[in-house]
Design a protein around this motif. Structure first.
Motif, short mmCIF file in Angstrom:
data_model
loop_
_atom_site.label_atom_id
_atom_site.label_comp_id
_atom_site.label_asym_id
_atom_site.label_seq_id
_atom_site.Cartn_x
_atom_site.Cartn_y
_atom_site.Cartn_z
N TRP A 9 1.12 -1.32 0.07
CA TRP A 9 0.14 0.13 0.24
C TRP A 9 1.30 1.26 0.11
N THR A 10 2.13 1.43 0.96
CA THR A 10 2.72 2.01 0.68
C THR A 10 3.24 2.93 -0.53
N PHE A 11 3.62 1.36 -1.55
CA PHE A 11 4.00 1.55 -2.73
C PHE A 11 3.02 2.15 -3.71
N LEU A 12 2.08 1.43 -3.48
CA LEU A 12 0.48 1.81 -4.03
C LEU A 12 0.92 3.82 -4.63
N LEU A 13 0.45 4.07 -3.14
CA LEU A 13 -0.15 5.00 -2.43
C LEU A 13 1.43 6.22 -2.25
N VAL A 14 2.58 6.06 -2.51
CA VAL A 14 3.48 6.79 -3.16
C VAL A 14 3.47 7.42 -4.31
N GLN A 15 3.39 6.10 -5.25
CA GLN A 15 2.94 6.16 -6.65
C GLN A 15 2.31 6.45 -7.38
N VAL A 20 0.45 12.48 -9.36
CA VAL A 20 -0.21 12.74 -9.53
C VAL A 20 0.36 14.54 -9.14
N VAL A 21 1.56 15.06 -8.36
CA VAL A 21 1.96 15.83 -8.01
C VAL A 21 2.63 16.20 -9.30
N ALA A 22 3.45 15.58 -10.15
CA ALA A 22 4.45 15.37 -10.94
C ALA A 22 3.38 16.57 -12.55
N SER A 23 2.33 15.70 -12.05
CA SER A 23 0.52 16.12 -13.06
C SER A 23 0.65 17.73 -13.35
N MET A 24 0.47 17.73 -11.81
CA MET A 24 -0.37 19.33 -11.19
C MET A 24 0.86 20.26 -11.82
N ILE A 25 1.96 19.69 -11.43
CA ILE A 25 3.37 21.01 -11.78
C ILE A 25 4.08 20.87 -13.00
N GLU A 30 8.77 9.78 -12.47
CA GLU A 30 9.84 9.24 -12.40
C GLU A 30 9.99 8.33 -11.60
N PHE A 31 9.53 6.82 -12.40
CA PHE A 31 8.70 6.13 -11.17
C PHE A 31 10.31 5.53 -10.55
N GLY A 32 11.21 5.59 -11.48
CA GLY A 32 12.50 5.52 -10.25
C GLY A 32 12.39 6.14 -8.94
N THR A 33 12.45 7.38 -9.07
CA THR A 33 12.43 8.46 -7.90
C THR A 33 10.94 7.92 -6.38
N ALA A 34 9.89 7.39 -7.18
CA ALA A 34 9.28 7.57 -6.62
C ALA A 34 8.91 6.30 -6.13
N SER A 35 9.97 5.51 -6.01
CA SER A 35 10.04 4.31 -5.75
C SER A 35 10.71 3.68 -4.13
N ILE A 36 11.93 5.08 -4.14
CA ILE A 36 13.08 4.88 -3.96
C ILE A 36 12.20 5.83 -2.66
N ILE A 37 11.59 6.93 -2.79
CA ILE A 37 10.73 7.67 -1.66
C ILE A 37 9.62 6.64 -1.10
#
Length: 60
Positions: A9-15, A20-25, A30-37
């Motif tokens: 669930w952490t992985f899905l929600l952070v992705q 959404v944030v990347a689309s808004m700004i 970036e999948f890799g960055t989101a995976s690390i987060i």
């Protein structure tokens, strides 16, 4: 098993939040960055869950 579901669930929600944030700004998603987060968030959530005591509070 609880660690698996927490990671899932952490992985899905952070992705989702990263997309959404990347689309808004107007930035690239970036999948890799989101995976690390997501992994860092999982470690912090798991550590916080282990630190919080599970003992019931009697009276204040």
């Amino acid at each position: 098993m609880r660690f698996f579901w927490t990671l899932f669930w952490t992985f899905l929600l952070v992705q989702m939040a990263s997309y959404v944030v990347a689309s808004m700004i107007g930035a690239a998603y970036e999948f890799g960055t989101a995976s690390i987060i997501a992994v860092v968030s999982f470690v912090l959530i798991t550590a916080l869950g282990e630190i919080i005591p599970l003992e019931p509070i009697e009276k204040h």
